[in-house]
Design an enzyme around this catalytic site. Structure first.
Site, PDB file in Angstrom:
ATOM      1  N   TYR A  11       0.831  -1.219   0.000  1.00  0.00           N
ATOM      2  CA  TYR A  11       0.000   0.000   0.000  1.00  0.00           C
ATOM      3  C   TYR A  11       0.865   1.268   0.000  1.00  0.00           C
ATOM      4  O   TYR A  11       0.873   2.045  -0.969  1.00  0.00           O
ATOM      5  CB  TYR A  11      -0.934  -0.065   1.216  1.00  0.00           C
ATOM      6  CG  TYR A  11      -1.677   1.195   1.534  1.00  0.00           C
ATOM      7  CD1 TYR A  11      -2.336   1.926   0.540  1.00  0.00           C
ATOM      8  CD2 TYR A  11      -1.738   1.657   2.850  1.00  0.00           C
ATOM      9  CE1 TYR A  11      -3.033   3.081   0.853  1.00  0.00           C
ATOM     10  CE2 TYR A  11      -2.443   2.807   3.169  1.00  0.00           C
ATOM     11  CZ  TYR A  11      -3.076   3.522   2.167  1.00  0.00           C
ATOM     12  OH  TYR A  11      -3.752   4.670   2.472  1.00  0.00           O
ATOM     13  N   THR A  35       1.917  -9.783   0.934  1.00  0.00           N
ATOM     14  CA  THR A  35       0.705  -9.002   1.186  1.00  0.00           C
ATOM     15  C   THR A  35       0.523  -7.924   0.116  1.00  0.00           C
ATOM     16  O   THR A  35      -0.433  -7.154   0.172  1.00  0.00           O
ATOM     17  CB  THR A  35       0.731  -8.317   2.580  1.00  0.00           C
ATOM     18  OG1 THR A  35       1.879  -7.463   2.662  1.00  0.00           O
ATOM     19  CG2 THR A  35       0.780  -9.338   3.701  1.00  0.00           C
ATOM     20  N   GLY A  36       1.426  -7.860  -0.846  1.00  0.00           N
ATOM     21  CA  GLY A  36       1.360  -6.833  -1.887  1.00  0.00           C
ATOM     22  C   GLY A  36       0.753  -7.379  -3.168  1.00  0.00           C
ATOM     23  O   GLY A  36       0.313  -8.528  -3.238  1.00  0.00           O
ATOM     24  N   TYR A 141       4.810  -6.185  17.334  1.00  0.00           N
ATOM     25  CA  TYR A 141       5.060  -5.439  16.095  1.00  0.00           C
ATOM     26  C   TYR A 141       5.899  -4.191  16.378  1.00  0.00           C
ATOM     27  O   TYR A 141       6.942  -3.972  15.749  1.00  0.00           O
ATOM     28  CB  TYR A 141       3.706  -5.071  15.464  1.00  0.00           C
ATOM     29  CG  TYR A 141       3.769  -3.990  14.417  1.00  0.00           C
ATOM     30  CD1 TYR A 141       4.496  -4.167  13.240  1.00  0.00           C
ATOM     31  CD2 TYR A 141       3.082  -2.782  14.591  1.00  0.00           C
ATOM     32  CE1 TYR A 141       4.545  -3.165  12.277  1.00  0.00           C
ATOM     33  CE2 TYR A 141       3.120  -1.789  13.642  1.00  0.00           C
ATOM     34  CZ  TYR A 141       3.858  -1.978  12.485  1.00  0.00           C
ATOM     35  OH  TYR A 141       3.908  -0.987  11.546  1.00  0.00           O
ATOM     36  N   LYS A 145       9.884  -3.093  15.291  1.00  0.00           N
ATOM     37  CA  LYS A 145      10.258  -1.851  14.592  1.00  0.00           C
ATOM     38  C   LYS A 145      11.303  -1.091  15.413  1.00  0.00           C
ATOM     39  O   LYS A 145      12.245  -0.514  14.857  1.00  0.00           O
ATOM     40  CB  LYS A 145       9.020  -0.982  14.359  1.00  0.00           C
ATOM     41  CG  LYS A 145       8.068  -1.544  13.310  1.00  0.00           C
ATOM     42  CD  LYS A 145       8.638  -1.367  11.907  1.00  0.00           C
ATOM     43  CE  LYS A 145       7.671  -1.798  10.842  1.00  0.00           C
ATOM     44  NZ  LYS A 145       8.136  -1.529   9.482  1.00  0.00           N
ATOM     45  N   HIS A 187      -7.461  -1.906   9.301  1.00  0.00           N
ATOM     46  CA  HIS A 187      -7.483  -0.449   9.425  1.00  0.00           C
ATOM     47  C   HIS A 187      -8.903   0.104   9.311  1.00  0.00           C
ATOM     48  O   HIS A 187      -9.728  -0.428   8.570  1.00  0.00           O
ATOM     49  CB  HIS A 187      -6.553   0.170   8.376  1.00  0.00           C
ATOM     50  CG  HIS A 187      -5.115  -0.181   8.615  1.00  0.00           C
ATOM     51  ND1 HIS A 187      -4.196  -0.343   7.618  1.00  0.00           N
ATOM     52  CD2 HIS A 187      -4.453  -0.428   9.771  1.00  0.00           C
ATOM     53  CE1 HIS A 187      -3.010  -0.652   8.143  1.00  0.00           C
ATOM     54  NE2 HIS A 187      -3.160  -0.712   9.456  1.00  0.00           N
ATOM     55  N   LEU A 188      -9.146   1.184  10.058  1.00  0.00           N
ATOM     56  CA  LEU A 188     -10.520   1.673  10.203  1.00  0.00           C
ATOM     57  C   LEU A 188     -11.128   2.151   8.886  1.00  0.00           C
ATOM     58  O   LEU A 188     -12.249   1.748   8.537  1.00  0.00           O
ATOM     59  CB  LEU A 188     -10.556   2.811  11.251  1.00  0.00           C
ATOM     60  CG  LEU A 188     -11.937   3.429  11.486  1.00  0.00           C
ATOM     61  CD1 LEU A 188     -12.915   2.396  12.034  1.00  0.00           C
ATOM     62  CD2 LEU A 188     -11.834   4.624  12.447  1.00  0.00           C
ATOM     63  N   THR A 203     -18.091  -2.637  13.403  1.00  0.00           N
ATOM     64  CA  THR A 203     -17.820  -2.716  14.842  1.00  0.00           C
ATOM     65  C   THR A 203     -16.722  -1.732  15.212  1.00  0.00           C
ATOM     66  O   THR A 203     -15.647  -1.731  14.600  1.00  0.00           O
ATOM     67  CB  THR A 203     -17.376  -4.149  15.236  1.00  0.00           C
ATOM     68  OG1 THR A 203     -18.420  -5.052  14.875  1.00  0.00           O
ATOM     69  CG2 THR A 203     -17.107  -4.252  16.734  1.00  0.00           C
ATOM     70  N   ARG A 218      -7.309   8.976  16.511  1.00  0.00           N
ATOM     71  CA  ARG A 218      -6.103   8.678  15.740  1.00  0.00           C
ATOM     72  C   ARG A 218      -5.805   9.814  14.768  1.00  0.00           C
ATOM     73  O   ARG A 218      -6.685  10.576  14.383  1.00  0.00           O
ATOM     74  CB  ARG A 218      -6.292   7.374  14.936  1.00  0.00           C
ATOM     75  CG  ARG A 218      -6.425   6.129  15.808  1.00  0.00           C
ATOM     76  CD  ARG A 218      -5.111   5.771  16.484  1.00  0.00           C
ATOM     77  NE  ARG A 218      -5.208   4.603  17.344  1.00  0.00           N
ATOM     78  CZ  ARG A 218      -5.504   4.632  18.651  1.00  0.00           C
ATOM     79  NH1 ARG A 218      -5.774   5.784  19.255  1.00  0.00           N
ATOM     80  NH2 ARG A 218      -5.538   3.537  19.360  1.00  0.00           N
TER      81      ARG A 218
END
Ligand SMILES: NC(=O)c1ccc[n+]([C@@H]2O[C@H](COP(=O)([O-])OP(=O)(O)OC[C@H]3O[C@@H](n4cnc5c(N)ncnc54)[C@H](O)[C@@H]3O)[C@@H](O)[C@H]2O)c1
Length: 339
Positions: A11, A35-36, A141, A145, A187-188, A203, A218
């Site tokens: 992304y 995941t790409g 995670y 990092k 992600h929201l 939710t 956020r």
């Protein structure tokens, strides 16, 4: 410049590749497509399929493409998964990250921009968060990092690596070409838009936080603004640029938060999405997720002052609007991610 972008089919990576190409650089993408999406890599970039964790192969790529600098954007980045399978995160992000640094050291490539995260801060003591605030991750995670940030700093001290560490807050939105498509999606904003499309309930995790409306707050930053920051950051790793150290000898990473400096609650995001899509979105309140800080907002003055970065996509409606436009234009996402 000739730039290797790990995760350039993902992304944020793919939109960054667009920005590098647009700025006249040669972009070589290294991605394992875990995941790409192949289709996310712009035509003008070169795609090399493989893992950044394979030191010998990466040395070969760095030499073959005469790479000047690396944007290390690839990673595993699902917080919940990192708690149930931390080994995967330490193996991929940390062991893989060191393997990449070793490949760079072997090939003599010493310029790197690293995609880090607000998750390194853990539960912040104050808001907005400054780069000098304590880094105390509360999930695996964020810990991985922080570990890679630490390794980069010591490679700067010991081997003269010049680096910019970018701690992103919540990337959101889309370019005309590329948008956010993860499976699962955590992600929201994409989840709000998916709920709107499918006319199903969304939710939200908790509404009893100490925030004005009880839901988490956020900081959302447009993915094209992140991409622009990457181009500025790569330029700052030039050996003649004092922002990343003296021309020779030990160097310190330049660490910058990337955010808008403004927070939006989950309910505000839903309301903005309703305005963008033109219909109501039903919401139910679920239990809190473990380890969600009530408020995460960036103090991004350093990126403005030192990188001379200015986010251009100001409003949450603009950010959500670009994500919605991309989804409408690409109802099937990337047609065949592995083709
Ligand atoms: N999305 C956000 O809001 C956000 C926030 C903070 C930090 N970040 C960081 O930004 C970076 C990009 O995030 P994203 O949302 O674009 O994720 P993404 O999953 O869309 O992109 C990651 C890319 O890396 C590739 N990849 C993974 N492991 C690889 C490996 N071993 N070798 C080669 N390629 C590999 C994937 O195939 C994918 O294309 C990550 O490092 C993430 O931790 C993202």
């Amino acid at each position: 410049m000739r730039i290797l972008i790990t995760g350039g089919a993902g992304y944020i990576g793919s939109v960054s590749v667009e920005a590098f190409v647009q700025a006249g650089h040669d972009a070589i993408v290294l991605d394992d497509l875990s995941t790409g999406h192949r289709g996310a890599v712009p035509e003008k970039a070169t795609l090399e399929i493989g893992s950044y964790g394979e030191t010998d192969a990466v040395v070969g790529l760095l030499r073959k493409h005469r790479i000047d600098a690396v944007l290390h954007c690839a990673a595993k980045s699902i917080v919940g998964e990192s708690m149930t399978d931390p080994a995967k995160y330490f193996r991929e992000n940390v062991v893989g990250g060191i393997a990449l640094l070793e490949a760079m050291r072997t090939a003599g490539v010493k310029r790197i921009v690293f995609s880090s995260t607000a998750a390194t801060y853990g539960m912040p003591e104050r808001t907005p968060i400054a780069e000098s605030d304590p880094v105390r991750p509360i999930n695996a995670y964020g810990e991985t990092k922080r570990d890679v940030e630490g390794a980069i700093a010591w490679y700067g001290h010991g081997y003269g690596f010049r680096s910019v560490v970018l701690r992103y807050f919540n990337a959101a939105g889309a370019s005309a070409r590329n948008g956010e498509l993860h499976s699962p999606e955590t992600h929201l904003i994409p989840n709000v838009l998916a709920a709107a499309e499918e006319r199903r309930e969304l939710t939200l995790f908790g509404d009893d936080y100490p925030t004005p409306d009880g839901t988490c707050v956020r900081d959302y930053i447009h993915v094209e603004d992140l991409a622009a920051a990457h181009v500025l950051a790569l330029l700052a790793t030039d050996p003649a640029d004092p922002r990343t150290g003296p021309p020779a000898g030990p160097c310190q990473p330049l660490i910058c938060n990337l955010g808008s400096g403004t927070g939006f609650s989950n309910r505000q995001v839903v309301a903005a999405a309703e305005a963008v899509v033109g219909r109501g979105i039903a919401v139910r309140i679920g239990p809190r997720r473990a380890g969600d800080p009530p408020v995460l907002v960036a103090g991004a003055d350093r990126a403005t002052e030192v990188l001379r970065w200015r986010p251009r996509h100001g409003t949450i409606e603009e950010i959500i609007g670009s994500a919605w436009a991309w989804r409408r234009a690409n109802p099937n996402g990337y047609a065949d991610p592995r083709a």
